[in-house]
Every structure is written in structure tokens, then in C-alpha cells.
Write a protein that holds these residues in place. Structure first.
Motif, PDB file in Angstrom:
ATOM      1  N   ALA A   1       0.850  -1.187   0.000  1.00 41.21           N
ATOM      2  CA  ALA A   1       0.000   0.000   0.000  1.00 41.21           C
ATOM      3  C   ALA A   1       0.888   1.239   0.000  1.00 41.21           C
ATOM      4  CB  ALA A   1      -0.900   0.006   1.231  1.00 41.21           C
ATOM      5  N   SER A   2       0.364   2.325  -0.527  1.00 36.88           N
ATOM      6  CA  SER A   2       1.105   3.580  -0.552  1.00 36.88           C
ATOM      7  C   SER A   2       0.331   4.635   0.223  1.00 36.88           C
ATOM      8  CB  SER A   2       1.328   4.058  -1.995  1.00 36.88           C
ATOM      9  OG  SER A   2       0.083   4.333  -2.625  1.00 36.88           O
ATOM     10  N   LEU A   3       1.057   5.581   0.762  1.00 41.40           N
ATOM     11  CA  LEU A   3       0.444   6.651   1.534  1.00 41.40           C
ATOM     12  C   LEU A   3      -0.357   7.566   0.612  1.00 41.40           C
ATOM     13  CD1 LEU A   3       0.488   7.549   4.527  1.00 41.40           C
ATOM     14  CD2 LEU A   3       2.297   9.156   3.907  1.00 41.40           C
ATOM     15  N   SER A   4      -1.446   8.112   1.146  1.00 44.53           N
ATOM     16  CA  SER A   4      -2.250   9.059   0.378  1.00 44.53           C
ATOM     17  C   SER A   4      -1.375  10.189  -0.154  1.00 44.53           C
ATOM     18  CB  SER A   4      -3.364   9.629   1.265  1.00 44.53           C
ATOM     19  OG  SER A   4      -4.041  10.683   0.614  1.00 44.53           O
ATOM     20  N   ASP A   5      -1.685  10.642  -1.384  1.00 49.10           N
ATOM     21  CA  ASP A   5      -0.870  11.674  -2.027  1.00 49.10           C
ATOM     22  C   ASP A   5      -0.852  12.971  -1.230  1.00 49.10           C
ATOM     23  OD1 ASP A   5      -0.399   9.923  -4.097  1.00 49.10           O
ATOM     24  OD2 ASP A   5      -2.075  10.658  -5.316  1.00 49.10           O
ATOM     25  N   ASP A   6      -1.884  13.207  -0.414  1.00 56.71           N
ATOM     26  CA  ASP A   6      -1.993  14.467   0.327  1.00 56.71           C
ATOM     27  C   ASP A   6      -1.205  14.462   1.631  1.00 56.71           C
ATOM     28  OD1 ASP A   6      -3.746  15.541  -1.586  1.00 56.71           O
ATOM     29  OD2 ASP A   6      -5.456  14.555  -0.639  1.00 56.71           O
ATOM     30  N   LEU A   7      -0.719  13.296   2.049  1.00 55.40           N
ATOM     31  CA  LEU A   7      -0.091  13.179   3.363  1.00 55.40           C
ATOM     32  C   LEU A   7       1.343  12.692   3.238  1.00 55.40           C
ATOM     33  CD1 LEU A   7      -3.050  11.471   5.272  1.00 55.40           C
ATOM     34  CD2 LEU A   7      -2.410  13.885   5.349  1.00 55.40           C
ATOM     35  N   ALA A   8       2.086  12.874   4.327  1.00 56.58           N
ATOM     36  CA  ALA A   8       3.465  12.391   4.411  1.00 56.58           C
ATOM     37  C   ALA A   8       3.596  11.536   5.666  1.00 56.58           C
ATOM     38  CB  ALA A   8       4.440  13.573   4.455  1.00 56.58           C
ATOM     39  N   TRP A   9       4.670  10.771   5.734  1.00 56.57           N
ATOM     40  CA  TRP A   9       4.858   9.913   6.902  1.00 56.57           C
ATOM     41  C   TRP A   9       5.063  10.741   8.170  1.00 56.57           C
ATOM     42  CZ3 TRP A   9       3.318   5.210   7.169  1.00 56.57           C
ATOM     43  CH2 TRP A   9       3.268   4.420   6.024  1.00 56.57           C
ATOM     44  N   ALA A  10       5.484  11.979   8.014  1.00 54.46           N
ATOM     45  CA  ALA A  10       5.595  12.859   9.182  1.00 54.46           C
ATOM     46  C   ALA A  10       4.237  13.076   9.839  1.00 54.46           C
ATOM     47  CB  ALA A  10       6.192  14.208   8.764  1.00 54.46           C
ATOM     48  N   ASP A  11       3.165  13.103   9.030  1.00 55.46           N
ATOM     49  CA  ASP A  11       1.817  13.252   9.575  1.00 55.46           C
ATOM     50  C   ASP A  11       1.427  12.023  10.396  1.00 55.46           C
ATOM     51  OD1 ASP A  11       1.470  15.715   8.153  1.00 55.46           O
ATOM     52  OD2 ASP A  11       1.118  14.533   6.339  1.00 55.46           O
ATOM     53  N   VAL A  12       1.800  10.854   9.908  1.00 58.48           N
ATOM     54  CA  VAL A  12       1.497   9.614  10.632  1.00 58.48           C
ATOM     55  C   VAL A  12       2.242   9.584  11.962  1.00 58.48           C
ATOM     56  CG1 VAL A  12       1.537   7.097  10.517  1.00 58.48           C
ATOM     57  CG2 VAL A  12       1.153   8.433   8.434  1.00 58.48           C
ATOM     58  N   PHE A  13       3.492  10.038  11.970  1.00 60.39           N
ATOM     59  CA  PHE A  13       4.266  10.059  13.215  1.00 60.39           C
ATOM     60  C   PHE A  13       3.666  11.045  14.212  1.00 60.39           C
ATOM     61  CE2 PHE A  13       7.729  11.335  16.022  1.00 60.39           C
ATOM     62  CZ  PHE A  13       8.204  10.094  16.432  1.00 60.39           C
ATOM     63  N   ALA A  14       3.165  12.184  13.721  1.00 59.68           N
ATOM     64  CA  ALA A  14       2.550  13.169  14.613  1.00 59.68           C
ATOM     65  C   ALA A  14       1.315  12.598  15.287  1.00 59.68           C
ATOM     66  CB  ALA A  14       2.194  14.428  13.828  1.00 59.68           C
ATOM     67  N   VAL A  15       0.467  11.901  14.513  1.00 56.93           N
ATOM     68  CA  VAL A  15      -0.726  11.273  15.090  1.00 56.93           C
ATOM     69  C   VAL A  15      -0.330  10.145  16.043  1.00 56.93           C
ATOM     70  CG1 VAL A  15      -2.800   9.937  14.556  1.00 56.93           C
ATOM     71  CG2 VAL A  15      -2.209  11.909  13.167  1.00 56.93           C
ATOM     72  N   SER A  16       0.731   9.417  15.706  1.00 56.86           N
ATOM     73  CA  SER A  16       1.218   8.360  16.596  1.00 56.86           C
ATOM     74  C   SER A  16       1.679   8.945  17.921  1.00 56.86           C
ATOM     75  CB  SER A  16       2.374   7.606  15.927  1.00 56.86           C
ATOM     76  OG  SER A  16       1.969   7.044  14.696  1.00 56.86           O
ATOM     77  N   SER A  17       2.305  10.103  17.867  1.00 54.57           N
ATOM     78  CA  SER A  17       2.728  10.769  19.101  1.00 54.57           C
ATOM     79  C   SER A  17       1.520  11.207  19.920  1.00 54.57           C
ATOM     80  CB  SER A  17       3.596  11.993  18.766  1.00 54.57           C
ATOM     81  OG  SER A  17       4.749  11.607  18.038  1.00 54.57           O
ATOM     82  N   LEU A  18       0.477  11.666  19.230  1.00 53.14           N
ATOM     83  CA  LEU A  18      -0.743  12.087  19.921  1.00 53.14           C
ATOM     84  C   LEU A  18      -1.389  10.917  20.661  1.00 53.14           C
ATOM     85  CD1 LEU A  18      -2.598  14.610  20.256  1.00 53.14           C
ATOM     86  CD2 LEU A  18      -3.896  13.763  18.300  1.00 53.14           C
ATOM     87  N   ALA A  19      -1.250   9.718  20.117  1.00 53.14           N
ATOM     88  CA  ALA A  19      -1.813   8.527  20.757  1.00 53.14           C
ATOM     89  C   ALA A  19      -1.092   8.175  22.051  1.00 53.14           C
ATOM     90  CB  ALA A  19      -1.759   7.337  19.798  1.00 53.14           C
ATOM     91  N   GLY A  20       0.013   8.851  22.351  1.00 47.13           N
ATOM     92  CA  GLY A  20       0.716   8.639  23.610  1.00 47.13           C
ATOM     93  C   GLY A  20      -0.007   9.227  24.809  1.00 47.13           C
ATOM     94  N   ILE A  21      -1.122   9.915  24.562  1.00 49.67           N
ATOM     95  CA  ILE A  21      -1.939  10.422  25.663  1.00 49.67           C
ATOM     96  C   ILE A  21      -2.762   9.252  26.182  1.00 49.67           C
ATOM     97  CG2 ILE A  21      -3.741  12.056  26.318  1.00 49.67           C
ATOM     98  CD1 ILE A  21      -2.816  13.824  24.007  1.00 49.67           C
ATOM     99  N   GLY A  22      -2.400   8.713  27.325  1.00 51.02           N
ATOM    100  CA  GLY A  22      -3.042   7.498  27.823  1.00 51.02           C
ATOM    101  C   GLY A  22      -3.797   7.705  29.104  1.00 51.02           C
ATOM    102  N   PHE A  23      -4.472   8.806  29.228  1.00 46.26           N
ATOM    103  CA  PHE A  23      -5.001   9.287  30.496  1.00 46.26           C
ATOM    104  C   PHE A  23      -5.960   8.305  31.180  1.00 46.26           C
ATOM    105  CE2 PHE A  23      -7.758  12.067  33.048  1.00 46.26           C
ATOM    106  CZ  PHE A  23      -6.805  12.715  33.803  1.00 46.26           C
ATOM    107  N   THR A  24      -7.187   8.161  30.670  1.00 43.29           N
ATOM    108  CA  THR A  24      -8.260   7.487  31.413  1.00 43.29           C
ATOM    109  C   THR A  24      -7.941   6.032  31.736  1.00 43.29           C
ATOM    110  OG1 THR A  24      -9.880   8.937  30.361  1.00 43.29           O
ATOM    111  CG2 THR A  24     -10.715   6.949  31.410  1.00 43.29           C
ATOM    112  N   VAL A  25      -7.748   5.203  30.704  1.00 43.40           N
ATOM    113  CA  VAL A  25      -7.546   3.775  30.933  1.00 43.40           C
ATOM    114  C   VAL A  25      -6.192   3.515  31.596  1.00 43.40           C
ATOM    115  CG1 VAL A  25      -7.488   1.510  29.842  1.00 43.40           C
ATOM    116  CG2 VAL A  25      -9.062   3.243  28.993  1.00 43.40           C
ATOM    117  N   SER A  26      -5.197   4.335  31.299  1.00 42.45           N
ATOM    118  CA  SER A  26      -3.892   4.175  31.955  1.00 42.45           C
ATOM    119  C   SER A  26      -4.006   4.414  33.456  1.00 42.45           C
ATOM    120  CB  SER A  26      -2.875   5.136  31.345  1.00 42.45           C
ATOM    121  OG  SER A  26      -2.536   4.750  30.035  1.00 42.45           O
TER     122      SER A  26
END
Length: 478
Positions: free
Chosen positions: A338-363
Motif C-alpha cells: 500500500a502507498s500513503l495518500s498523495d496528500d499526506l506524508a509519513w511525518a503526519d502519521v508520526f505526529a498522530v502516533s505521538s498524539l496517541a501517547g496520551i493514555g489518560f483514562t484507561v492508563s
């Protein structure tokens, strides 16, 4: 002869279908409001617990017991919030998962592979980071599951506060990731944090769940039937020794989430629409209010980086989540061609991955379960969760802000509706009727501009005929 296999690569984070986009937009809107309330509740808890004049009242309210002791439900307010209110949160998570499995992206195995692999890697890598850190420092391994969870409401609240216009495909990925994350979190709670089992209570809870399922299949309606039954199932599950939130996700998974002929929404979608505001606006904020109130000081924050358990939680959330989700996404794309959408870059995926590090409630919940009985360690782990989530949110904010101008352009393209029919234009580009509507619209605009042009030309022509610029009074100089 067989047709040649298509060589067009599948796009990762491509455009959502219109029904999926509408569902995601509605769900995220509620979660965003709930996330802002969650932030407010967390800040209130920290102030309440750390202002000397108010600290004792916070402890008194949190540990105030209420409930029928004869039913084994004489619980503290904080306990009710963790075991009772969070069951509502996991009930909604169960419905979300069921809908994704039967009507959403998880229905297609190829589409499901990406968020499932990303979620699994996003839980395995933080657990590994914690285990290595704690083992290297000679600490307890009991908290390995603390940094494995993602708090979607908190993450969306961060997006709302920083004002980023994240494309809907990335928002949907974050939502689906959190749904899968919640499922595995509840499995971890059920398997690894179950005390001695009370088989009589467990059998009663299972019987109640079967009755719940039969009533749904028979088409029985009425909240006065299901709400009392749900409370009985929850109480029995709590007394069985299995964490009571398991009852919530089990009932959520039983609801029918596919639409039948003549239905605008399935029963699951209708109930989710009703219950989600209760979960996001009341249950989760109240849990945060009575879980996030930990003593914070310079010394306590410094201790987070010196104790192996708390350092493992911080590194698991900040480093483990980002690396795990990004790595799982990249590997899935790599091995499925699979290839990344033409509108996005892997830097965008890393930014969202970093956002997922917010583990408040269940953590916070897993932290309480992992170190139950050790109040000192529980408080330190909570502080580590708060600090790790704050660092992850800050990192994601910086990364997302760098690309925010591009996000705004993508968002504007997604929202454009020139023919004003309520459907974004990007979903109608293959419809001839859409282009005919636009042509008629442009014709009307062109006719209006031609009329204005004639009027302006006539005004200029009239002014040009006035001699020397004189007015109507020929006795006065021009």
C-alpha cells in the motif's frame, strides 16, 4: 482468460466513504466536547488535591463510601467512578467496535489490518519499553500494561485546543485505533487483573448477559427493561472478581449495528447516539476528577524520572506509543504494497502516533489495578501517567502545528460544498447531475456579473458626457 490483476497500489489514509465520514464527524464532535470537559476535570482534580486548604476535602469526598453493603456494593466515590461510570465508557466502546466490525472499516480485512496492527504494535512496544526500563532499574514489572492505552477524548481535546484541522482520514484512524486499543485494554484488565473468582456471581452475570442477548434478538424494546437488567449484570460481574467494566463492553458488543431495510440507523447507532454524551460528558470527566488528584511537587516530578516504574510509564507513553504505532503502520503499508495518500506524508502519521501517547483514562485505571494496595506507588504511577501524557501532547502539538497550514487546505477541500446540497463536492465529482448544477450556478453568477458590468459601463458613460465635469447649475464654476 482471466482479467489481469490491478497494479494500482491501495492508498493508506485515503478518502473515507460518505457514511463513514458522517459517522466519524458525529462521534468526534461529541468526543471533542467530552475531551474538553475531561481536561477541565483533570485540572480541577489537581488543584483540589494540591491546594493545602482543599486537600483534606478531596480525600474525604474520594473515600466517602456509599452503596448497599449487603450486595457487596459499599464502595467509595472514587471506586464508583472507576468501576461504575467507566462501565458506561466501555459500553460505548463495545458499540463502536461492533459497528466497526459489521459496518465500518474493520469489516474489510484489508482495511482492518492497518488499525489492528498499528494498535497491537502501539500496545506491545510501550509494554516492552516499560518492562525493559523497570527490569534494568530493578523495579516492579506489575505496571507493564499502564502505558498501553490511548485516550481518544483527551487526544481530541488537544486537537481542539491547538486548533489544528486534521484531515478526516487521520481523525478516523485515531478513532479506530482507540476503539481497537480499548478492546485489548479490557482484555488485559479481564485476564491479568482478575482476583479470586466468585463462580456463583460470574454464572449469574453470564446468565444476565444471555437474557440481554435474547431480549435483543426478540426485538423487545424499552429502557425500563434493559437498564435494570444492565445494572444487575454489572453488579454480578463486579462481585465475581472480574472488573465490572467487562460487563459494559460485553453488552455493547451484543447490540445490532447493521441497518435493515427501512432503518435510518441501527439500534446500536441509536443507543450510542444517546449514551455517548453521557459517557463523554459525565462518566469519563467524573472518573478523571477522582483519579487525577495526585500530589504534585518539584520533588515528586523529579522522582518520576528516577524510579524505574514511573520512568517506564513515561517512556512507554512518549516513546513506545509513537514508535509502536508508526512502526506498525509503516510495516503494514510496506508488506501489503500500500502507498500513503498523495496528500499526506509519513511525518503526519508520526505526529498522530505521538498524539496517541496520551493514555489518560484507561492508563489511570490500569495503574490503580496494577498497584492496588500500594497507595504510594499508585500515586507515583498516576503522576507518571499525567506527565507522560502531557509530554506526548506537547510533542504532538509541535509536530502537528508545523503541518497545520497544509491540514487547513485539505480540510477546506473536504468541506467545500459549492452547490449547497449538503454533500461535500469531493463525493460528487463523478455525478453528472452535480456538474450540471454547478454549470447552472455559474451561469447565474455570470449573468449577474454581466448585468453589473453593464450598469457600471453605463455609469461611466454618463459621467463622460458631463462637460468639463460641471454640475447641473451652469451659473457655478465647475
Amino acid at each position: 482468460m482471466t482479467a489481469p490483476r490491478s497494479t494500482t497500489p491501495r492508498k493508506v489514509f485515503g478518502r473515507l466513504s460518505l457514511p463513514e465520514r458522517t459517522y466519524v464527524a458525529d462521534a468526534l464532535r461529541t468526543e471533542t466536547v467530552g475531551g474538553v470537559l475531561l481536561l477541565a476535570a483533570a485540572v480541577t482534580a489537581l488543584l483540589w488535591a494540591n491546594i493545602p486548604a482543599l486537600h483534606d476535602s478531596y480525600e474525604s469526598v474520594s473515600h466517602f463510601h456509599i452503596g448497599p453493603a449487603t450486595l457487596g456494593l459499599d464502595l467509595s466515590v472514587a471506586h464508583w467512578a472507576a468501576d461504575g461510570l467507566l462501565a458506561i465508557f466501555f459500553f460505548v466502546a463495545g458499540i463502536e467496535l461492533k459497528r466497526e466490525l459489521v459496518a465500518g472499516d474493520l469489516r474489510d480485512p484489508k482495511a482492518a489490518a492497518l488499525p489492528v496492527v498499528a494498535a497491537l504494535c502501539g500496545m506491545a512496544v510501550p509494554a516492552l519499553v516499560y518492562t525493559v526500563t523497570a527490569a534494568a532499574g530493578g523495579g516492579s514489572l506489575d505496571g507493564w500494561a499502564v502505558p498501553t492505552a490511548t485516550d481518544i477524548a483527551f487526544a481530541l481535546a488537544v486537537l481542539a485546543v491547538i486548533g489544528t484541522s486534521l484531515p478526516s482520514a487521520l481523525r478516523a484512524f485515531l478513532l479506530t485505533l482507540a476503539v481497537v486499543d480499548d478492546l485489548f485494554a479490557i482484555l488485559i484488565i479481564a485476564v491479568f487483573f482478575t482476583a479470586d473468582l466468585n463462580f456463583a456471581a460470574l454464572g449469574g452475570s453470564v446468565a444476565g448477559l444471555l437474557l440481554f442477548w435474547v431480549l435483543l434478538r426478540k426485538g423487545v424494546r424499552g429502557w425500563y427493561v434493559y437498564v435494570p437488567l444492565a445494572l444487575v449484570v454489572w453488579a454480578l460481574m463486579y462481585n465475581s472478581g472480574i472488573h465490572a467494566t467487562v460487563a459494559g463492553v460485553a453488552m455493547g458488543l451484543m447490540l445490532r449495528c447493521h441497518r435493515r431495510e427501512g432503518e435510518d440507523r441501527s439500534p446500536g447507532e441509536r443507543i450510542e447516539h444517546l449514551v455517548r454524551p453521557l459517557s463523554a460528558g459525565l462518566a469519563v470527566p467524573l472518573f478523571a476528577l477522582f483519579s487525577a488528584g495526585v500530589a504534585i511537587s518539584g520533588g515528586a516530578l523529579a522522582d518520576v524520572f528516577t524510579r524505574p516504574e514511573t520512568l517506564g510509564v513515561v517512556l512507554g507513553l512518549v516513546v513506545g506509543k509513537a514508535v509502536g504505532i508508526f512502526g506498525g503502520t509503516w510495516l503494514t503499508a510496506r508488506f501489503t504494497r500500500a502507498s500513503l495518500s498523495d496528500d499526506l506524508a509519513w511525518a503526519d502519521v508520526f505526529a498522530v502516533s505521538s498524539l496517541a501517547g496520551i493514555g489518560f483514562t484507561v492508563s489511570l485505571l490500569i495503574g490503580e489495578l496494577a498497584f492496588e494496595g500500594d497507595q504510594t506507588m499508585t500515586g507515583q504511577v498516576k503522576a507518571a501517567v499525567l506527565l507522560g501524557s502531557l509530554i506526548a501532547a506537547t510533542l504532538a502539538t509541535v509536530l502537528l502545528k508545523i503541518r497545520n497550514a497544509k491540514y487547513r487546505r485539505l480540510w477546506a477541500d473536504e468541506e467545500r460544498d459549492e452547490d449547497a446540497d449538503g454533500i461535500p463536492d469531493v463525493y460528487e465529482e463523478d455525478d453528472p447531475a452535480y456538474h450540471l448544477r454547478l454549470a447552472a450556478l455559474y451561469d447565474r453568477k455570470a449573468a449577474e456579473h454581466r448585468r453589473i458590468a453593464r450598469e457600471k459601463a453605463a455609469e461611466r458613460h454618463g459621467l463622460a458626457e458631463v462637460p468639463g465635469g460641471a454640475g447641473e447649475d451652469h451659473h457655478r464654476p465647475a
